[in-house]
Design a protein around this motif. Sequence first.
Motif, PDB file in Angstrom:
ATOM      1  N   TRP A  71      -5.680  -7.793  -0.692  1.00  0.00           N
ATOM      2  CA  TRP A  71      -6.586  -6.853  -0.012  1.00  0.00           C
ATOM      3  C   TRP A  71      -7.993  -6.972  -0.573  1.00  0.00           C
ATOM      4  O   TRP A  71      -8.183  -7.060  -1.785  1.00  0.00           O
ATOM      5  CB  TRP A  71      -6.060  -5.445  -0.246  1.00  0.00           C
ATOM      6  N   GLY A  82      -9.622   0.953   7.797  1.00  0.00           N
ATOM      7  CA  GLY A  82      -8.870   2.191   7.693  1.00  0.00           C
ATOM      8  C   GLY A  82      -7.851   2.276   8.818  1.00  0.00           C
ATOM      9  O   GLY A  82      -7.798   3.256   9.549  1.00  0.00           O
ATOM     10  N   GLY A  83      -7.058   1.223   8.996  1.00  0.00           N
ATOM     11  CA  GLY A  83      -6.203   1.091  10.174  1.00  0.00           C
ATOM     12  C   GLY A  83      -6.965   0.348  11.253  1.00  0.00           C
ATOM     13  O   GLY A  83      -7.613  -0.662  10.978  1.00  0.00           O
ATOM     14  N   ARG A 108     -15.230   8.625   1.448  1.00  0.00           N
ATOM     15  CA  ARG A 108     -14.208   8.045   0.572  1.00  0.00           C
ATOM     16  C   ARG A 108     -14.854   7.558  -0.739  1.00  0.00           C
ATOM     17  O   ARG A 108     -14.504   6.504  -1.259  1.00  0.00           O
ATOM     18  CB  ARG A 108     -13.486   6.890   1.261  1.00  0.00           C
ATOM     19  N   TRP A 144       4.040  -2.295  10.372  1.00  0.00           N
ATOM     20  CA  TRP A 144       4.956  -2.252   9.225  1.00  0.00           C
ATOM     21  C   TRP A 144       6.098  -1.269   9.439  1.00  0.00           C
ATOM     22  O   TRP A 144       5.937  -0.228  10.077  1.00  0.00           O
ATOM     23  CB  TRP A 144       4.276  -1.788   7.949  1.00  0.00           C
ATOM     24  N   CYS A 201      -8.997  -5.077   9.351  1.00  0.00           N
ATOM     25  CA  CYS A 201      -8.569  -3.698   9.114  1.00  0.00           C
ATOM     26  C   CYS A 201      -9.811  -2.873   8.878  1.00  0.00           C
ATOM     27  O   CYS A 201     -10.769  -3.336   8.266  1.00  0.00           O
ATOM     28  CB  CYS A 201      -7.654  -3.684   7.879  1.00  0.00           C
ATOM     29  N   ARG A 212     -10.368   0.326 -10.425  1.00  0.00           N
ATOM     30  CA  ARG A 212      -9.907   0.897  -9.155  1.00  0.00           C
ATOM     31  C   ARG A 212      -8.513   1.514  -9.317  1.00  0.00           C
ATOM     32  O   ARG A 212      -7.521   1.005  -8.784  1.00  0.00           O
ATOM     33  CB  ARG A 212      -9.889  -0.220  -8.121  1.00  0.00           C
ATOM     34  N   TRP A 219       0.799  -1.229   0.000  1.00  0.00           N
ATOM     35  CA  TRP A 219       0.000   0.000   0.000  1.00  0.00           C
ATOM     36  C   TRP A 219       0.833   1.281   0.000  1.00  0.00           C
ATOM     37  O   TRP A 219       0.664   2.166  -0.826  1.00  0.00           O
ATOM     38  CB  TRP A 219      -0.976  -0.018   1.175  1.00  0.00           C
ATOM     39  N   LYS A 237      -6.424  -9.382   3.569  1.00  0.00           N
ATOM     40  CA  LYS A 237      -6.481  -8.181   4.403  1.00  0.00           C
ATOM     41  C   LYS A 237      -7.884  -7.627   4.186  1.00  0.00           C
ATOM     42  O   LYS A 237      -8.191  -7.145   3.100  1.00  0.00           O
ATOM     43  CB  LYS A 237      -5.417  -7.171   3.975  1.00  0.00           C
ATOM     44  N   ASP A 287      -2.049  -4.933  -1.960  1.00  0.00           N
ATOM     45  CA  ASP A 287      -3.113  -4.115  -1.363  1.00  0.00           C
ATOM     46  C   ASP A 287      -4.065  -3.608  -2.447  1.00  0.00           C
ATOM     47  O   ASP A 287      -4.131  -4.142  -3.567  1.00  0.00           O
ATOM     48  CB  ASP A 287      -2.475  -2.982  -0.525  1.00  0.00           C
ATOM     49  N   ASP A 288      -4.811  -2.580  -2.125  1.00  0.00           N
ATOM     50  CA  ASP A 288      -5.865  -2.000  -2.959  1.00  0.00           C
ATOM     51  C   ASP A 288      -5.366  -1.683  -4.378  1.00  0.00           C
ATOM     52  O   ASP A 288      -4.197  -1.356  -4.566  1.00  0.00           O
ATOM     53  CB  ASP A 288      -6.298  -0.699  -2.264  1.00  0.00           C
ATOM     54  N   PHE A 340      -2.661   3.215  -5.281  1.00  0.00           N
ATOM     55  CA  PHE A 340      -3.528   2.459  -6.199  1.00  0.00           C
ATOM     56  C   PHE A 340      -2.793   2.013  -7.465  1.00  0.00           C
ATOM     57  O   PHE A 340      -3.374   1.380  -8.329  1.00  0.00           O
ATOM     58  CB  PHE A 340      -4.734   3.315  -6.594  1.00  0.00           C
ATOM     59  N   TRP A 390      -4.623  -4.896  11.591  1.00  0.00           N
ATOM     60  CA  TRP A 390      -3.834  -3.753  11.132  1.00  0.00           C
ATOM     61  C   TRP A 390      -4.212  -2.584  12.043  1.00  0.00           C
ATOM     62  O   TRP A 390      -5.324  -2.078  12.003  1.00  0.00           O
ATOM     63  CB  TRP A 390      -4.116  -3.468   9.652  1.00  0.00           C
ATOM     64  N   ASN A 426     -13.697   0.862   4.979  1.00  0.00           N
ATOM     65  CA  ASN A 426     -13.184   2.231   5.065  1.00  0.00           C
ATOM     66  C   ASN A 426     -14.198   3.325   5.303  1.00  0.00           C
ATOM     67  O   ASN A 426     -13.917   4.479   4.985  1.00  0.00           O
ATOM     68  CB  ASN A 426     -12.375   2.535   3.806  1.00  0.00           C
ATOM     69  N   ASP A 446     -10.621  -5.093   4.725  1.00  0.00           N
ATOM     70  CA  ASP A 446     -10.687  -3.674   5.077  1.00  0.00           C
ATOM     71  C   ASP A 446     -12.140  -3.192   5.097  1.00  0.00           C
ATOM     72  O   ASP A 446     -13.043  -3.847   4.538  1.00  0.00           O
ATOM     73  CB  ASP A 446      -9.884  -2.905   4.009  1.00  0.00           C
ATOM     74  N   ASP A 489      -3.177   3.192  10.243  1.00  0.00           N
ATOM     75  CA  ASP A 489      -2.524   3.614   9.004  1.00  0.00           C
ATOM     76  C   ASP A 489      -1.333   4.511   9.302  1.00  0.00           C
ATOM     77  O   ASP A 489      -0.580   4.862   8.399  1.00  0.00           O
ATOM     78  CB  ASP A 489      -3.524   4.368   8.110  1.00  0.00           C
TER      79      ASP A 489
END
Length: 697
Positions: free
Chosen positions: A385, A500-501, A417, A546, A498, A347, A310, A450, A340-341, A315, A517, A454, A452, A520
């Motif tokens: 993700w 958003g963290g 978002r 991380w 996760c 996307r 990430w 993962k 990740d995303d 992206f 996670w 958000n 998520d 962030d």
Amino acid sequence: MHSVLFHPDHRLWLLRGPTSAYAIRLAEDDSVRNVHWGAVLTLDQAVTLAERVSPAASSFEAVAGVDELAVEGGARFGPPSLVVRFADGTRGVQWRYEGHDVDGGHLRIHLRDRHYPLHVTLNYRVHGDSDVIERWTNIENRDDQAPVTVLRCDSAAWAAPHRTHYRMSHLVGGWNSEFQVRRTDVPVAETVLTSRRGMTSHHANPWLAVDDGTAGEDHGEVWSTALAWSGSWRITLHRDPVGRTTWTGGFGHEGLTWSLAPGEALETPVFAGLYTPDGFGAASRAWHGHVRGQVLSHPDETRPVLYNSWEATGFDVDEAGQMALAARAASLGVELFVMDDGWFGARSSERAGLGDWEPNPARFPSGLGPLAAEVRRLGMRFGIWVEPEMVNPDSDLYRAHPDWVLHMANRDRTEMRHQLVLNLARQDTAEWTHAWLDRLVADHDIDFLKWDANRPFTEAGWPGSGDPERLWIDQTRAVYRIMDRLRADHPGLRIEACSGGGGRADLGILARTDQVWVSDNTDPVDRIGIQHGFSQLYPAQVMSAWVTDSPNPATARLTPLRFRFHVAMAGVPGIGGDLTTWTEEELKESAELVAAYKRIRPVVQHGAQHRLRGDGTLTGVEYVRDDDHVVLAWCPTRAFGHAPAPLRLAAVRPEAVYRDLDTGATYPGAVLLQSGLPLCLPRGDHASTLVRLRRVH
Ligand code: DGJ
């Protein structure tokens, strides 16, 4: 030794843990009352306490005693745990005791309303080796005609004993600043800790500890509780001007009502409680033991060092870029590569594509197969993700099913978002979501998701549903069901929670995921505080952390690589920086630090954690497993001329001798306890060290 005892003459139950006891009794009106929560007592000793109920001082005072699950009814004026309205408009409950049963450490007390066929079971579960008591409530409407409106149905209420003072500790925060410990006097008032967001939230975590204001890290009585729920929740703390401090908690938030249909039953999540006489540190270690012993599915597994793309790519994800990162990650000793995303649909930013879970053909012309194969060829597991509960309005999914999101008639659909929340309380939406996840995992033998989420809920409606507010609960249940089903069908699958963290860390999500996670915010200085708060309840084994680039993308702070690693090593480290820009020297040092982590990880992930505090800004953690001790110490900044004093260790035997496995130096245990471990900290800010000690005799 039986862990649940009953005294029939006094209608009193005693639950025993290794170092604590919990006693309750049936009052004359058949309500269940708290008698004792604290140090070990015998049944006979508990009986003497049960008799000590002082009558109300005036006609203005509430009923004497503390209810285990307070209802409306009689002279009760504190926050109720259970609020119901029957079809004829009658509110409240008048209890009738129907019996109890005990199955191992599980006590069920069966109650019903005296008039209406509403049945309630209070559940208590203890595990022989732990002082944690799990409590929850079952409620069943056995009327075959009339529904019951539920305005509140908490899992349990807890009560601290009489003390002259009460203090509360809880966790607050926000995005990038989760898990900040706050310690404050309990006001003589009702205090509500809550999330109205449909998610556990970054802003408050469902953990609460109460003490008399004198407890510290290694001394003092602490009564702490944690709710196992990942949706909206509420804990109401009540300090009476003359009485005790009590708190009631459960799922949902104020203002929500739903209906219990004829014949319908409902079970609340667990609200667990723990008494510890030896301070906040002992409380955390007992909670960590509980998470490992009762909550996690794979507590004995060692979590791998991962790489996550990430912060390196945002992206901007494609096959060649991910393969380049994977090659570098593998050379550092990384064991799990997580893309990740950005890998699916349209996307290429947060504006579009969420919900279209097919690999983006321009970025992955042959699908995910080649990347997954390359990652495995490099000797790593493959993770990916997903954000299954959400959709961008600019997506094929939303264009096809605009009614699949939470929404209300005549109200704007608030985007956060650029996304909306899928209504997983709908069976068709939930089935569809499970199906694509199942396919994704099966097609690529995915090792790790993962997962998520958000954004919080807004306009949480379901036009056409007869009981729309129920979705606040059913949505979370649906997420749990999908996760449980995936894990049952793919036993090798591991999941990182996760939102958003750290917006979804709780004992409910940990029952179906393997790690969290945490934030962030990957700045190691900020992270020390975040990790400190996280560790109050959650063990290092689930704390994903991380090492990322410097300057840090969130805070712009410059920190040495070694400091970043040493902070992340307190949990389950990953690497999240752009490895294509790291110098040969940085890569070499990273490989050494990953290897160093692998040497200490059995102790960090499976040992007991002791939080340490030195002078100035020096803090640290010590992990202990059998004869091995690992100390990680961090000193973010220091004033001129003040080299920090040696760091006093915990859990060391005074009569034993400890050897530093890297330098060979030896230290008497008494010295480590009294005077501390001398630390070899480099000069300047962001100094840190890692010390491995072994008890030699
Ligand atoms: C929020 C997560 O916390 C990040 O780590 C990252 O996965 C982004 N979402 C991706 O959109």
